[in-house]
Scaffold this motif. Structure first.
Motif, PDB file in Angstrom:
ATOM      1  N   LEU A   1      20.807  37.558 -17.780  1.00  0.00           N
ATOM      2  CA  LEU A   1      21.712  38.451 -18.233  1.00  0.00           C
ATOM      3  C   LEU A   1      23.100  38.260 -17.665  1.00  0.00           C
ATOM      4  O   LEU A   1      23.243  37.804 -16.458  1.00  0.00           O
ATOM      5  N   ASN A   2      24.228  38.186 -18.297  1.00  0.00           N
ATOM      6  CA  ASN A   2      25.483  38.047 -17.877  1.00  0.00           C
ATOM      7  C   ASN A   2      25.659  38.987 -16.776  1.00  0.00           C
ATOM      8  O   ASN A   2      25.551  40.253 -16.738  1.00  0.00           O
ATOM      9  N   ALA A   3      26.334  38.461 -15.461  1.00  0.00           N
ATOM     10  CA  ALA A   3      26.093  39.299 -14.211  1.00  0.00           C
ATOM     11  C   ALA A   3      27.174  40.681 -14.185  1.00  0.00           C
ATOM     12  O   ALA A   3      26.756  41.711 -13.948  1.00  0.00           O
ATOM     13  N   ASN A   4      28.548  40.391 -14.947  1.00  0.00           N
ATOM     14  CA  ASN A   4      29.001  41.628 -15.133  1.00  0.00           C
ATOM     15  C   ASN A   4      28.785  42.685 -16.040  1.00  0.00           C
ATOM     16  O   ASN A   4      28.878  43.726 -15.921  1.00  0.00           O
ATOM     17  N   PHE A   5      27.859  41.957 -17.347  1.00  0.00           N
ATOM     18  CA  PHE A   5      27.245  42.917 -18.115  1.00  0.00           C
ATOM     19  C   PHE A   5      26.364  43.781 -17.453  1.00  0.00           C
ATOM     20  O   PHE A   5      26.309  44.979 -17.537  1.00  0.00           O
TER      21      PHE A   5
ATOM     22  N   ASP B   1      28.710  42.053 -38.266  1.00  0.00           N
ATOM     23  CA  ASP B   1      29.213  40.741 -38.126  1.00  0.00           C
ATOM     24  C   ASP B   1      28.247  39.861 -37.499  1.00  0.00           C
ATOM     25  O   ASP B   1      26.980  40.330 -37.100  1.00  0.00           O
ATOM     26  N   ASN B   2      28.634  38.586 -37.111  1.00  0.00           N
ATOM     27  CA  ASN B   2      27.763  37.596 -36.435  1.00  0.00           C
ATOM     28  C   ASN B   2      27.906  37.860 -34.757  1.00  0.00           C
ATOM     29  O   ASN B   2      27.482  36.837 -34.183  1.00  0.00           O
ATOM     30  N   MET B   3      28.743  38.733 -34.534  1.00  0.00           N
ATOM     31  CA  MET B   3      28.885  38.855 -33.069  1.00  0.00           C
ATOM     32  C   MET B   3      27.587  38.842 -32.138  1.00  0.00           C
ATOM     33  O   MET B   3      27.471  38.548 -30.795  1.00  0.00           O
ATOM     34  N   TYR B   4      26.498  39.618 -32.602  1.00  0.00           N
ATOM     35  CA  TYR B   4      25.231  39.564 -32.139  1.00  0.00           C
ATOM     36  C   TYR B   4      24.840  38.220 -31.427  1.00  0.00           C
ATOM     37  O   TYR B   4      24.543  38.211 -30.446  1.00  0.00           O
ATOM     38  N   PHE B   5      24.930  37.297 -32.210  1.00  0.00           N
ATOM     39  CA  PHE B   5      24.455  36.079 -31.916  1.00  0.00           C
ATOM     40  C   PHE B   5      25.435  35.371 -31.064  1.00  0.00           C
ATOM     41  O   PHE B   5      24.896  34.652 -30.067  1.00  0.00           O
ATOM     42  N   ARG B   6      26.725  35.603 -31.366  1.00  0.00           N
ATOM     43  CA  ARG B   6      27.633  34.949 -30.036  1.00  0.00           C
ATOM     44  C   ARG B   6      27.441  35.624 -28.983  1.00  0.00           C
ATOM     45  O   ARG B   6      27.430  34.918 -27.825  1.00  0.00           O
TER      46      ARG B   6
ATOM     47  N   LEU C   1      24.619  36.683 -27.810  1.00  0.00           N
ATOM     48  CA  LEU C   1      23.361  35.669 -27.049  1.00  0.00           C
ATOM     49  C   LEU C   1      23.653  34.551 -26.299  1.00  0.00           C
ATOM     50  O   LEU C   1      23.033  34.381 -25.272  1.00  0.00           O
ATOM     51  N   GLN C   2      24.615  33.801 -27.099  1.00  0.00           N
ATOM     52  CA  GLN C   2      25.053  32.690 -26.510  1.00  0.00           C
ATOM     53  C   GLN C   2      25.602  32.766 -24.877  1.00  0.00           C
ATOM     54  O   GLN C   2      25.788  31.765 -24.277  1.00  0.00           O
ATOM     55  N   ARG C   3      26.027  34.160 -24.733  1.00  0.00           N
ATOM     56  CA  ARG C   3      27.047  34.371 -23.527  1.00  0.00           C
ATOM     57  C   ARG C   3      26.147  35.290 -22.508  1.00  0.00           C
ATOM     58  O   ARG C   3      26.727  35.745 -21.466  1.00  0.00           O
ATOM     59  N   GLY C   4      24.995  35.479 -22.820  1.00  0.00           N
ATOM     60  CA  GLY C   4      24.168  36.267 -21.857  1.00  0.00           C
ATOM     61  C   GLY C   4      24.343  37.835 -22.259  1.00  0.00           C
ATOM     62  O   GLY C   4      24.171  38.573 -21.341  1.00  0.00           O
ATOM     63  N   LEU C   5      24.891  38.160 -23.384  1.00  0.00           N
ATOM     64  CA  LEU C   5      25.052  39.538 -23.403  1.00  0.00           C
ATOM     65  C   LEU C   5      23.938  40.210 -24.645  1.00  0.00           C
ATOM     66  O   LEU C   5      24.537  41.245 -25.333  1.00  0.00           O
TER      67      LEU C   5
ATOM     68  N   GLN D   1      17.396  38.290 -26.036  1.00  0.00           N
ATOM     69  CA  GLN D   1      17.786  37.305 -25.406  1.00  0.00           C
ATOM     70  C   GLN D   1      16.805  36.146 -25.240  1.00  0.00           C
ATOM     71  O   GLN D   1      17.195  35.094 -25.242  1.00  0.00           O
ATOM     72  N   ALA D   2      15.545  36.407 -25.438  1.00  0.00           N
ATOM     73  CA  ALA D   2      14.627  35.385 -25.589  1.00  0.00           C
ATOM     74  C   ALA D   2      14.584  34.454 -26.867  1.00  0.00           C
ATOM     75  O   ALA D   2      14.479  33.242 -26.699  1.00  0.00           O
TER      76      ALA D   2
END
Length: 338
Positions: free
Chosen positions: A228-232, A262-267, A269-273, A280-281
């Motif tokens: 997970l992204n630490a700040n998230f 939109d496709n933000m969900y996949f983007r 995942l690439q950022r640990g969000l 995330q898996a």
């Protein structure tokens, strides 16, 4: 062509032969799904669905996600037959009251009920609740920015809804990726279907209890899931601090554009969000990561694949003809039996 029988026994022989052939070759007159199924019987079907979902989405912006989730949960169990809408009674605990479904957002059920009420006034006894769910889902996905895809109609509403049939049909947040892939395969859905359909998490929310293990006491060495992204993670810990005493606490599945398909969900995942561990898996499994990366970089491709997968789901174990009914109200069988 005329047949002439010289005796009663000849007639009986002919009758039994033709009856036997009819059993061997069932009638092709069984109704098939078509896009214009209600064109003559309920010409305002599409207009009424669109009007109700528009009003509801404007009033309650989480409606699209609620109906989309309802659609999935209905179709993967008994097929797309509105069995999920049936209310329990003293004789039967229906599938909507199983632990898996009990927290489905009420907005989804309310939307379908409103459409049904409007349609019953316009063309009573004609439009099935199963077709309403399918049409409403497609329209709402499109309304919040997602693809418009063609759907066919003519489904009948199912005659069975039992909570004791639910287990084993839905992906859970503690499943491994192999378990989820196998579950989708059992529904004749590919890995590509699974990843594309997971993109539905671009809208909607999840309750804190569904991802609490990632942000509280994750392991002996780390309080939070290191993927997970630490700040998230910090923000989620603050948001979900009281989730045990307030089980309704939830977070958006897509923290960036929660109301837009939109496709933000996949983007993300690439950022640990990714909110859920199963989301995330997909970023680390070699079977799913290439598809995540593809959809993150190509929204058009995601929309195309999502639309095709949604059409596949909408045709799951559809009931037609005498295998179902058109309910008078969506939460009860016409004969009120279980």
């Amino acid at each position: 062509m005329a047949f002439h029988f010289h005796s009663h026994s000849q007639f009986l022989l002919f009758f039994f032969l033709t009856a036997g052939l009819a059993l061997l070759f069932p009638s092709t007159a069984e109704p098939h799904l078509t896009e214009n199924y209600y064109e003559k019987t309920c010409p305002k079907f599409n207009d009424i669905v669109q009007q109700v979902v528009t009003d509801k989405q404007i009033a309650t912006p989480t409606t699209a996600a609620a109906v989309l989730r309802l659609f999935f949960h209905d179709c993967v169990l008994e097929g797309c037959d509105a069995s999920l809408l049936i209310a329990s009674n003293s004789f039967n605990k229906a599938e909507r009251d199983h632990d898996t479904n009990v927290n489905l957002p009420g907005d989804g059920f309310d939307t379908i009920a409103r459409i049904k009420t409007s349609l019953e006034l316009q063309c009573p006894g004609v439009v099935s609740c199963a077709d309403i769910i399918t049409a409403a889902t497609r329209n709402l996905v499109n309304m919040v920015g997602g693809p418009h895809y063609r759907v066919s109609f003519g489904r009948k509403d199912g005659l069975v809804s039992r909570a004791d049939r639910v287990d084993g049909h839905y992906a859970k947040t503690n499943m491994t990726m192999s378990e989820i892939i196998n579950l989708f395969a059992s529904k004749k859905l590919s890995v590509q279907d699974m990843v594309a359909l997971s993109g539905a998490h671009t809208i909607g929310f999840s309750h804190c209890r569904e991802f609490s293990n990632r942000i509280f006491n994750f392991s002996k060495t780390s309080d939070i899931d290191p993927t997970l992204n630490a700040n998230f993670a910090k923000g989620l810990k603050n948001l979900c601090a009281n989730y045990t005493s307030n089980p309704g606490m939830s977070a958006f599945n897509d923290v960036m554009t929660p109301g837009k398909f939109d496709n933000m969900y996949f983007r993300n995942l690439q950022r640990g969000l990714g909110l859920l561990s199963t989301d995330q898996a997909m970023m680390v499994d070699e079977r799913t990561k290439p598809l995540v990366d593809l959809y993150a970089s190509d929204e058009k491709k995601f929309f195309e694949d999502f639309a095709q997968s949604m059409i596949k789901v909408s045709l799951m174990n559809v009931k037609t003809g005498k295998h179902g009914e058109v309910r008078r109200r969506c939460d009860a069988f016409n004969n009120l039996k279980t």
